[in-house]
Design a protein around this motif. Structure first.
Motif, short mmCIF file in Angstrom:
data_model
loop_
_atom_site.label_atom_id
_atom_site.label_comp_id
_atom_site.label_asym_id
_atom_site.label_seq_id
_atom_site.Cartn_x
_atom_site.Cartn_y
_atom_site.Cartn_z
N GLN A 78 -3.62 38.11 2.49
CA GLN A 78 -4.08 36.81 2.02
C GLN A 78 -3.25 35.70 2.64
O GLN A 78 -2.20 35.94 3.23
N LEU A 79 -3.73 34.49 2.45
CA LEU A 79 -2.97 33.32 2.90
C LEU A 79 -1.76 33.11 2.00
O LEU A 79 -1.80 33.41 0.81
N THR A 80 -0.71 32.55 2.58
CA THR A 80 0.44 32.12 1.79
C THR A 80 0.08 30.79 1.13
O THR A 80 -0.99 30.22 1.39
N GLU A 81 0.98 30.27 0.33
CA GLU A 81 0.76 28.95 -0.27
C GLU A 81 0.63 27.90 0.84
O GLU A 81 -0.25 27.04 0.79
N LYS A 82 1.50 28.00 1.84
CA LYS A 82 1.42 27.08 2.98
C LYS A 82 0.09 27.25 3.71
O LYS A 82 -0.54 26.27 4.10
N GLY A 83 -0.35 28.49 3.87
CA GLY A 83 -1.62 28.76 4.53
C GLY A 83 -2.80 28.15 3.78
O GLY A 83 -3.73 27.63 4.39
N SER A 84 -2.76 28.19 2.46
CA SER A 84 -3.83 27.58 1.65
C SER A 84 -3.86 26.07 1.85
O SER A 84 -4.94 25.47 1.94
N LYS A 85 -2.69 25.46 1.97
CA LYS A 85 -2.63 24.02 2.24
C LYS A 85 -3.17 23.72 3.63
O LYS A 85 -3.86 22.71 3.84
N GLN A 86 -2.87 24.59 4.59
CA GLN A 86 -3.40 24.41 5.94
C GLN A 86 -4.92 24.50 5.94
O GLN A 86 -5.60 23.75 6.64
N ALA A 87 -5.47 25.41 5.15
CA ALA A 87 -6.92 25.56 5.05
C ALA A 87 -7.55 24.29 4.47
O ALA A 87 -8.62 23.85 4.92
N GLU A 88 -6.89 23.70 3.50
CA GLU A 88 -7.38 22.43 2.94
C GLU A 88 -7.31 21.31 3.98
O GLU A 88 -8.18 20.45 4.03
N TYR A 89 -6.29 21.35 4.82
CA TYR A 89 -6.15 20.35 5.88
C TYR A 89 -7.32 20.43 6.87
O TYR A 89 -7.76 19.41 7.39
N LEU A 90 -7.84 21.64 7.09
CA LEU A 90 -8.99 21.78 8.00
C LEU A 90 -10.18 20.96 7.51
O LEU A 90 -10.95 20.45 8.33
N VAL A 91 -10.34 20.85 6.20
CA VAL A 91 -11.43 20.04 5.65
C VAL A 91 -11.27 18.60 6.11
O VAL A 91 -12.24 17.98 6.58
N ASP A 92 -10.06 18.06 6.01
CA ASP A 92 -9.80 16.69 6.46
C ASP A 92 -9.96 16.57 7.97
O ASP A 92 -10.55 15.61 8.48
N PHE A 93 -9.45 17.57 8.70
CA PHE A 93 -9.50 17.54 10.16
C PHE A 93 -10.94 17.45 10.67
O PHE A 93 -11.24 16.72 11.60
N PHE A 94 -11.83 18.20 10.03
CA PHE A 94 -13.23 18.23 10.47
C PHE A 94 -14.13 17.27 9.68
O PHE A 94 -15.35 17.32 9.80
N SER A 95 -13.54 16.36 8.92
CA SER A 95 -14.34 15.49 8.05
C SER A 95 -15.31 14.60 8.81
O SER A 95 -16.36 14.24 8.27
N ASN A 96 -15.02 14.24 10.03
CA ASN A 96 -15.92 13.38 10.81
C ASN A 96 -16.60 14.15 11.95
O ASN A 96 -17.03 13.56 12.93
N THR A 97 -16.69 15.46 11.77
CA THR A 97 -17.28 16.32 12.80
C THR A 97 -18.54 16.98 12.25
O THR A 97 -18.53 17.51 11.14
N LYS A 98 -19.61 16.94 13.03
CA LYS A 98 -20.84 17.61 12.60
C LYS A 98 -20.66 19.11 12.83
O LYS A 98 -20.37 19.55 13.94
N ILE A 99 -20.83 19.86 11.78
CA ILE A 99 -20.67 21.31 11.85
C ILE A 99 -22.00 21.96 11.50
O ILE A 99 -22.60 21.66 10.46
N ASP A 100 -22.45 22.86 12.38
CA ASP A 100 -23.71 23.56 12.14
C ASP A 100 -23.49 24.97 11.58
O ASP A 100 -24.30 25.46 10.81
N ARG A 101 -22.41 25.62 12.04
CA ARG A 101 -22.15 27.00 11.63
C ARG A 101 -20.65 27.21 11.47
O ARG A 101 -19.86 26.60 12.18
N ILE A 102 -20.31 28.12 10.60
CA ILE A 102 -18.93 28.57 10.44
C ILE A 102 -18.97 30.09 10.56
O ILE A 102 -19.67 30.76 9.81
N ILE A 103 -18.21 30.61 11.52
CA ILE A 103 -18.19 32.04 11.76
C ILE A 103 -16.74 32.51 11.67
O ILE A 103 -15.84 31.87 12.20
N SER A 104 -16.53 33.64 11.02
CA SER A 104 -15.19 34.17 10.81
C SER A 104 -15.14 35.65 11.14
O SER A 104 -16.15 36.35 11.08
N SER A 105 -13.93 36.11 11.43
CA SER A 105 -13.72 37.56 11.49
C SER A 105 -13.81 38.09 10.06
O SER A 105 -13.75 37.31 9.11
#
Length: 105
Positions: free
Chosen positions: A21-48
């Motif tokens: 699982q993600l660490t506490e820091k990793g969870s904060k980084q995941a939340e940061y991705l929301v801000d990072f992509f806030s002005n980006t049009k996203i059509d798909r999200i694909i993960s391993s």
């Protein structure tokens, strides 16, 4: 039509196994991705299928209401079942020789 593809490495995790699982820091980084992509049009999200990768994009998925697609081809490959002190050199060798495999890899 020109498309942009963003490749994001998983956020900080507790370990290397697929169920780590993600660490506490990793969870904060995941939340940061929301801000990072806030002005980006996203059509798909694909993960391993690795839990740390899924958890890294879950907040973005929830914010954008885009379901996470899982693609097994994004899984990390196993280099060897044994400890290889010179693993990095061995890893490079597998890219030069696509037939090269190590025990348990």
């Amino acid at each position: 039509m020109l498309k942009k593809i963003y490749i994001v490495r998983h956020c900080e995790a507790q370990g290397q196994p697929s169920e780590s699982q993600l660490t506490e820091k990793g969870s904060k980084q995941a939340e940061y991705l929301v801000d990072f992509f806030s002005n980006t049009k996203i059509d798909r999200i694909i993960s391993s299928p690795f839990l740390r990768a899924i958890q890294s994009v879950e907040p973005l998925s929830e914010k954008t209401n885009i379901k996470i697609g899982i693609d097994d081809r994004l899984s990390e490959r196993k280099l060897s079942a044994t400890d290889l002190p010179d693993w990095y050199e061995k890893l490079k060798a597998t890219f030069n020789n696509m037939e090269l495999k190590f025990e348990g890899g």
